[in-house]
Design a protein around this motif. Structure first.
Motif, PDB file in Angstrom:
ATOM      1  N   GLU A   1       0.840  -1.192   0.000  1.00  0.00           N
ATOM      2  CA  GLU A   1       0.000   0.000   0.000  1.00  0.00           C
ATOM      3  C   GLU A   1       0.875   1.242   0.000  1.00  0.00           C
ATOM      4  O   GLU A   1       2.017   1.202   0.414  1.00  0.00           O
ATOM      5  CB  GLU A   1      -0.860   0.100   1.271  1.00  0.00           C
ATOM      6  CG  GLU A   1      -1.495  -1.149   1.733  1.00  0.00           C
ATOM      7  CD  GLU A   1      -2.030  -0.963   3.143  1.00  0.00           C
ATOM      8  OE1 GLU A   1      -2.340   0.184   3.511  1.00  0.00           O
ATOM      9  OE2 GLU A   1      -2.099  -1.955   3.875  1.00  0.00           O
ATOM     10  N   ARG A   2       0.269   2.280  -0.381  1.00  0.00           N
ATOM     11  CA  ARG A   2       0.943   3.565  -0.410  1.00  0.00           C
ATOM     12  C   ARG A   2       0.056   4.612   0.230  1.00  0.00           C
ATOM     13  O   ARG A   2      -1.169   4.521   0.131  1.00  0.00           O
ATOM     14  CB  ARG A   2       1.141   3.987  -1.858  1.00  0.00           C
ATOM     15  CG  ARG A   2       2.561   3.908  -2.274  1.00  0.00           C
ATOM     16  CD  ARG A   2       2.646   4.141  -3.748  1.00  0.00           C
ATOM     17  NE  ARG A   2       3.866   3.514  -4.192  1.00  0.00           N
ATOM     18  CZ  ARG A   2       4.906   4.194  -4.643  1.00  0.00           C
ATOM     19  NH1 ARG A   2       4.842   5.487  -4.748  1.00  0.00           N
ATOM     20  NH2 ARG A   2       6.003   3.580  -5.003  1.00  0.00           N
ATOM     21  N   CYS A   3       0.654   5.625   0.820  1.00  0.00           N
ATOM     22  CA  CYS A   3      -0.182   6.706   1.322  1.00  0.00           C
ATOM     23  C   CYS A   3      -0.636   7.567   0.137  1.00  0.00           C
ATOM     24  O   CYS A   3      -0.140   7.417  -0.973  1.00  0.00           O
ATOM     25  CB  CYS A   3       0.573   7.557   2.356  1.00  0.00           C
ATOM     26  SG  CYS A   3       1.789   8.659   1.630  1.00  0.00           S
TER      27      CYS A   3
ATOM     28  N   LYS B   1       3.860   0.550   2.454  1.00  0.00           N
ATOM     29  CA  LYS B   1       3.885  -0.559   3.404  1.00  0.00           C
ATOM     30  C   LYS B   1       4.125  -1.855   2.666  1.00  0.00           C
ATOM     31  O   LYS B   1       3.791  -1.974   1.492  1.00  0.00           O
ATOM     32  CB  LYS B   1       2.544  -0.642   4.124  1.00  0.00           C
ATOM     33  CG  LYS B   1       2.323   0.488   5.064  1.00  0.00           C
ATOM     34  CD  LYS B   1       1.423   0.039   6.184  1.00  0.00           C
ATOM     35  CE  LYS B   1       1.215   1.195   7.129  1.00  0.00           C
ATOM     36  NZ  LYS B   1       0.502   2.290   6.408  1.00  0.00           N
TER      37      LYS B   1
END
Lengths: 220, 116, 625
Positions: B106-108, B115
């Motif tokens: 995942e990415r912000c 992550k």
């Protein structure tokens, strides 16, 4: 004439240098320097147009606010002062009438209306001892007023008027140049009355041309 | 002997990324230098990629060769970077290196942290 | 958005969400046009380029629609909504900028005089200033640019018609302020176009730039030499453009349809059809028009180019006088001109090209896209001002378009700064009192070429008080005009003879006063702040979800690494975060996320060490074999 001046930023002595020899920061311009010296052209009524343009552009390239867009507020202010002074000098020297008036002022004459600080009082004072000139001017103005009132079909006469006024301007400019050259070469206090008389005539002619142009535009 | 060592991890660069890295090393005056890649962590809020010039290789570092560029990775970072391909992307108005990491999950929102 | 990294020096790689040090500043050039607006930047190859929207179009229609609820809609979508919501959809707002109610034609909109006499428009159930509407357009361009450049903008060069007066310039600058754009410089449109042209081919010499846009006409005479772009003279008409051609044609349609009192909807439909016909006639000899009459029956007509040209020939001819005047002011003859550059979409009209060729006795240059060239030039100037160009090889020297003066006795104008003075400039004029003991003097600042005050634009009025008692004509009041590099004016006055210094600095009052800008900024912030708060809250909740999810999967894999106490601490922190997520306080959620981060840092570390040990163990086993 070296001035005793210190850098506003680092305190090093800068004399007349536009940029501090120590920290290389721009210094405020010297308000007392004359337009010819500022733009690097010899003082005189005749100005080499190419040299004037180049001197102006080279200096604007160094001092213009665009060159200081990222600098401190003080540096930007000094750059604005430089650019403003350069523009005033350039505008004055490129126009023969403004240039002539400026030279008269430099030599200690009144040179009215020729610079940024030209006074209001006495502005349109006509020299009383010049009735012949006054008469001609009034005749030309009257004719222009008549033409303006009924402009249809006046094209040819308007063109003649323009030729006549341009011839008069050329004559006055030649006279102004002679008078100023003499005054500039004078060893004692120069006599400026003749130059001032030519300048007054030229200002009258300029105003006449402005009105003539309004009529020309209407006709175009 | 460690032929097996190399099989346990791999970090590679695309050819254009290597060419760009070579150019930047040359400009920096260290044409024989290496590039360090790694991650920085910040608790559980994620990690971010790190890309630096590398002047010294430590004992716990691993070194990979890709198109002639030496890529230095510390062992901890390798755990989350294993299999990563570093690419160089050029859009009309911006360019830079991009990490293509198979372990990344995942990415912000802004793309700056991720992550595994 | 993918993050693109640079190689950093050891130990200097930025942490996530830190601002990045960048070699190049993110700056753009913006052409805020009457009908279209564009944004451009210098690309990685060093060439200026316009930025397209997601559909690939670089031109954003300068049209803003205000729904009753929700935010402004800008561009193509707004243009489509103009048919059904003509009064809540504002087109060509540029012609209202810095203008009073008596200066403008309503064009179907609901107008009133706002503070300082400035026009306000009712749209979306609220009175809005042209500044605010323009800010919505700028906002859209800003978003587009930030997407393409990958981050917030450092600043922008924004173009204005050269013939814009002080109030119009001030209003444009205010709109940028409202949109949160740092204005690096206001640049005149023809000057920007010349910059793009001059750089494109390394051209030198004297050029005329003929710029006929959607709502404004400019003519500038420039000298290009050694990288210096010097404007010698400029002129124009800030209320003449392609829109007027549309209106002329639309009037004809409405008359033929028998509509004497057109509704806003009728006007929109007729003008839209007129614009399409005009555009069709640039390439074809005839265009056909279809409209619905009020009774529903169709109105249909063919129009050919010759008829269109006759209908609009006075508009084309009106551009002639400013061109002749500019040439004269510049002291340049036709023979000395190197070329004539065409700028603005309206120069696509064949009749305009014929007129220009005839006027300047040469074929005009059209090798750059007349719609884009202004934005491209602005992008170059932005790049220069931001210090992105390595060499200081470019300089723009511009002039004031209109004379600036003061009212004197009898309603006459005394010019202080003549038109086409190079800027920045400062000029002073001395005045005196006309009555004995006169203690105050009214200063009325005007802009324009006419001799009578009421034929010029009034920029500011103020009073110099406290003049000591003197006989008439003895006081010396020096009024100084300063025009900065953006072409904006400041006036100050001082009584000199007595040494009593009185100094007043005024900004033109016709645009927005500082107080009004402040109020609008605050309103916009409060308005936008509410939206922003909601968005931030939502983002914080999503982030919290993600953190919790990541932690739960880590616990599922490596719970064995924690003892009971440690586990209890982590669970407590998770519960607190869940509690905050149920609330509306975005800041509380972020705090709790950070607390959970701190409470689990040791766990993340321990997992990493554990994994490394596993890898090491594996390697040793392998090595043994």
């Amino acid at each position: 004439m070296m001035r005793d001046r210190r850098c506003w930023s680092c305190g090093v002595g800068v004399a007349d240098a536009p940029f501090c020899p120590g920290c290389e920061v721009i210094q405020p311009p010297d308000a007392g320097v004359d337009h010819f010296a500022l733009l690097g052209v010899p003082r005189g009524f005749q100005v080499d147009r190419g040299r004037l343009e180049q001197g102006y552009q080279e200096r604007q390239a160094r001092f213009h606010p665009d060159r200081f867009a990222l600098a401190s507020a003080t540096e930007r202010r000094h750059s604005l002062e430089w650019a403003t002074q350069l523009n005033t000098a350039w505008r004055t020297l490129r126009d023969p009438v403004l240039r002539g008036g400026y030279l008269v002022r430099l030599l200690g004459g009144r040179g009215e209306g020729s610079t940024a600080s030209g006074g209001q009082a006495g502005r349109a004072d006509m020299n009383d001892g010049d009735p012949e000139f006054l008469m001609t001017v009034m005749e030309m103005r009257e004719e222009l007023a008549e033409l303006s009132a009924n402009p249809v079909g006046t094209g040819e006469r308007v063109a003649q008027l323009r030729q006549e006024i341009e011839r008069r301007i050329a004559t006055e400019l030649t006279g102004l140049e002679k008078a100023l050259t003499r005054a500039l070469a004078a060893t004692s206090a120069p006599v400026l009355a003749e130059a001032e008389r030519h300048l007054d005539h030229l200002r009258y002619h300029q105003r006449f041309i402005e009105e003539l142009e309004r009529l020309e535009e209407e006709l175009a | 002997m460690s032929t097996a060592t190399q099989q346990q991890g791999s970090i590679t660069m695309t050819e254009r990324a290597a060419a760009r890295a070579r150019e930047m090393l040359g400009k920096r005056g260290t044409p024989e230098g290496a590039i360090r890649i790694g991650v920085t962590t910040a608790g559980c809020s994620g990690m971010s990629y790190k890309l630096e010039f590398c002047d010294s290789v430590a004992a716990e570092d691993r070194v990979f060769d890709s198109h002639g560029i030496r890529l230095v990775v510390d062992e901890k970072s390798l755990l989350v970077l294993n299999g990563t391909l570093v690419d160089f992307e050029t859009a009309q108005f911006r360019s830079g290196f991009k990490f293509i990491n198979p372990l990344e999950k995942e990415r912000c929102g802004c793309g700056e942290s991720f992550k595994v | 958005m993918d993050v693109l990294l640079d190689i950093a020096e050891p130990g200097t790689a930025p942490k996530p969400h830190d601002p990045r040090p960048r070699e190049r500043r993110r700056v753009v050039g913006i052409d805020l046009g009457t009908t279209f607006s564009l944004v451009a930047a210098v690309d990685l190859q060093g060439k200026p380029a316009c930025m397209p929207d997601s559909a690939g179009s670089v031109s954003l229609p300068s049209i803003v629609h205000y729904p009753g609820v929700g935010g402004a809609v800008v561009g193509q979508v707004a243009r489509d909504l103009a048919i059904t919501h003509p009064q809540d959809t504002i087109a060509s707002v540029k012609r209202f900028m810095g203008r009073g109610l008596t200066d403008v034609a309503a064009g179907g909109y609901r107008l009133r005089a706002g503070s300082g006499g400035m026009v306000q428009i009712l749209a979306g159930e609220r009175w809005r200033s042209p500044v605010e509407i323009s800010a919505n357009i700028l906002d859209e361009l800003k978003k587009r640019a930030e997407e393409a450049l990958g981050g917030p903008l450092h600043g922008a060069v924004v173009t204005v018609p050269a013939y814009f007066d002080d109030a119009q310039r001030q209003a444009t600058k205010d709109a940028c302020l409202l949109a949160g754009l740092e204005v690096l410089r206001l640049v005149n449109e023809p000057t920007a176009a010349a910059l793009a042209y001059g750089l494109d081919r390394g051209r030198e010499g004297i050029y005329a730039v003929y710029d006929l846009g959607g709502g404004t006409f400019d003519i500038s005479i420039l000298k290009l030499a050694r990288g210096v772009f010097q404007v010698l003279a400029t002129g124009g008409n800030s209320a003449l453009g392609g829109d007027d051609f549309d209106h002329r044609l639309a009037e004809l349609f409405l008359k033929e349809m028998g509509i004497a009192q057109p509704t806003p909807g009728d006007l929109h439909a007729a003008r839209r059809a007129a614009r399409q016909a005009k555009e069709g006639l640039t390439t074809s000899a005839t265009a056909s028009v279809r409209l619905d009459r009020p009774d529903g029956s169709p109105y249909q007509r063919e129009i050919d180019r010759a008829a269109f040209d006759v209908l609009t020939q006075d508009l084309v001819r009106a551009t002639g006088a400013p061109c002749r005047r500019a040439l004269k002011d510049a002291g340049v003859t036709l023979e000395e001109l190197q070329g004539v550059v065409l700028v603005g979409g309206s120069t696509r009209m064949p009749a305009v090209r014929v007129f220009v060729a005839d006027l300047f006795k040469r074929e005009p240059l059209v090798d750059l896209d007349p719609d884009q060239v202004v934005a491209l030039g602005a992008a170059i100037q932005a790049d220069v001002l931001a210090g992105n160009r390595r060499t200081d090889d470019l300089l723009l020297l511009d002039v004031t378009p209109l004379s600036l003066g003061l009212e004197t006795m009898g309603g006459l104008v005394e010019k202080v700064v003549p038109r086409n003075s190079p800027i920045p400039t400062a000029r002073a004029q001395d005045f005196t009192t006309f009555k004995d003991g006169q203690g105050a003097m009214a200063i009325h600042v005007v802009q324009g070429e006419r001799e009578m005050v009421d034929q010029c634009r009034s920029l500011a009025r103020f009073e110099l008080r406290g003049i000591p008692p003197m006989v008439a004509g003895a006081a010396r009041i020096r009024v100084t005009f300063q025009v900065d590099a953006d072409g904006l004016l400041t006036v100050s006055a001082r009584e000199q003879t007595t040494g009593v210094e009185q100094s007043v600095a005024v900004k033109p009052t016709y645009g927005l006063g500082d107080g009004e800008i402040e109020r609008m900024l605050r309103a916009a912030l409060e308005h936008g702040a509410a939206d922003l708060d909601r968005r931030h809250l939502q983002e914080a909740r999503v982030e919290a979800e993600r953190v919790l999810h990541a932690l739960l999967s880590a616990l599922a894999a490596d719970r064995s690494l924690l003892n009971a106490d440690e586990m209890a601490t982590i669970e407590a922190a998770m519960t607190i975060l869940r509690g905050a997520m149920a609330g509306d306080d975005q800041r509380a959620i972020q705090e709790k996320i950070q607390e959970l981060d701190r409470a689990t840092t040791f766990f993340a570390q321990r997992r990493m060490d554990h994994n490394i040990r596993n890898v090491m163990t594996g390697r040793q086993l392998t090595d043994f074999e």
